[in-house]
Design an enzyme around this catalytic site. Structure first.
Site, PDB file in Angstrom:
ATOM      1  N   VAL A  97       0.851  -1.190   0.000  1.00  0.00           N
ATOM      2  CA  VAL A  97       0.000   0.000   0.000  1.00  0.00           C
ATOM      3  C   VAL A  97       0.889   1.242   0.000  1.00  0.00           C
ATOM      4  O   VAL A  97       1.917   1.270   0.676  1.00  0.00           O
ATOM      5  CB  VAL A  97      -0.898   0.020   1.260  1.00  0.00           C
ATOM      6  CG1 VAL A  97      -1.739   1.269   1.305  1.00  0.00           C
ATOM      7  CG2 VAL A  97      -1.751  -1.215   1.333  1.00  0.00           C
ATOM      8  N   CYS A  98       0.485   2.250  -0.775  1.00  0.00           N
ATOM      9  CA  CYS A  98       1.158   3.551  -0.739  1.00  0.00           C
ATOM     10  C   CYS A  98       0.083   4.633  -0.831  1.00  0.00           C
ATOM     11  O   CYS A  98      -1.097   4.343  -0.675  1.00  0.00           O
ATOM     12  CB  CYS A  98       2.185   3.672  -1.860  1.00  0.00           C
ATOM     13  SG  CYS A  98       1.466   3.794  -3.491  1.00  0.00           S
ATOM     14  N   ALA A  99       0.465   5.849  -1.098  1.00  0.00           N
ATOM     15  CA  ALA A  99      -0.502   6.944  -1.140  1.00  0.00           C
ATOM     16  C   ALA A  99      -1.436   6.857  -2.345  1.00  0.00           C
ATOM     17  O   ALA A  99      -2.639   7.063  -2.221  1.00  0.00           O
ATOM     18  CB  ALA A  99       0.230   8.283  -1.142  1.00  0.00           C
ATOM     19  N   GLY A 101      -0.901   4.294  -5.161  1.00  0.00           N
ATOM     20  CA  GLY A 101      -0.851   3.020  -5.869  1.00  0.00           C
ATOM     21  C   GLY A 101       0.352   2.831  -6.770  1.00  0.00           C
ATOM     22  O   GLY A 101       0.592   1.733  -7.257  1.00  0.00           O
ATOM     23  N   LEU A 126      -3.964   4.467  -0.728  1.00  0.00           N
ATOM     24  CA  LEU A 126      -4.825   4.905   0.376  1.00  0.00           C
ATOM     25  C   LEU A 126      -5.880   5.903  -0.089  1.00  0.00           C
ATOM     26  O   LEU A 126      -6.941   5.993   0.523  1.00  0.00           O
ATOM     27  CB  LEU A 126      -3.994   5.511   1.504  1.00  0.00           C
ATOM     28  CG  LEU A 126      -3.359   4.496   2.443  1.00  0.00           C
ATOM     29  CD1 LEU A 126      -2.539   5.190   3.511  1.00  0.00           C
ATOM     30  CD2 LEU A 126      -4.392   3.610   3.072  1.00  0.00           C
TER      31      LEU A 126
END
Length: 138
Positions: A97-99, A101, A126
């Site tokens: 997961v990152c900010a 994708g 996210l």
């Protein structure tokens, strides 16, 4: 058959356009299927988490502190490249997961290359998770 050859001879540009369009569709579909193998929607991510997936947040620690998925482990992208902390979990389902994708997509791709066949990335990161009104803890 002779009529087909005659049609092709009389309409070269039309046939060429048709072949280019068909090639573009095939390319798009193949690319989409390859990405689809690693990118999952928020709903699919919830299913994976319920099955016991390990959520790896690849953002920087200060970003992680602003909010993350419940039970997520913060492991910046640089540490994912090393892979020391998750080496013994090759058969475990991993959800990066990152900010937005993009970083998690690269992390999931790297994990798959080094043998983690059950590594996925949250599509939209996210931001997509929040857009679906799913819970985040601080």
């Amino acid at each position: 058959m002779a009529q087909l050859v005659e049609f092709i001879g009389n309409h070269v540009w039309l046939v060429t356009g048709l072949l280019v369009a068909a090639a573009a569709v095939v390319f798009y579909e193949l690319r989409h299927r390859l990405q689809g193998a690693t990118h999952v929607s928020a709903a699919d991510a919830v299913r994976l988490i319920n099955k016991g997936a390990l959520v790896i947040d690849v953002r920087k620690p200060e970003e992680f502190q602003t909010g993350h998925i419940v039970n997520a482990r913060n492991m910046p992208a640089e540490r994912v490249q090393q892979g020391d902390e998750i080496n013994k979990k090759k058969d475990k389902i991993l959800l990066a997961v990152c900010a937005d994708g993009s970083s998690s997509g690269r992390a999931a791709g790297h994990l798959r290359k080094v043998g983690y066949q059950n590594a996925f990335s949250l599509k939209g990161g996210l931001a997509g998770w929040r857009a679906d009104n799913l819970p985040i803890v601080k």
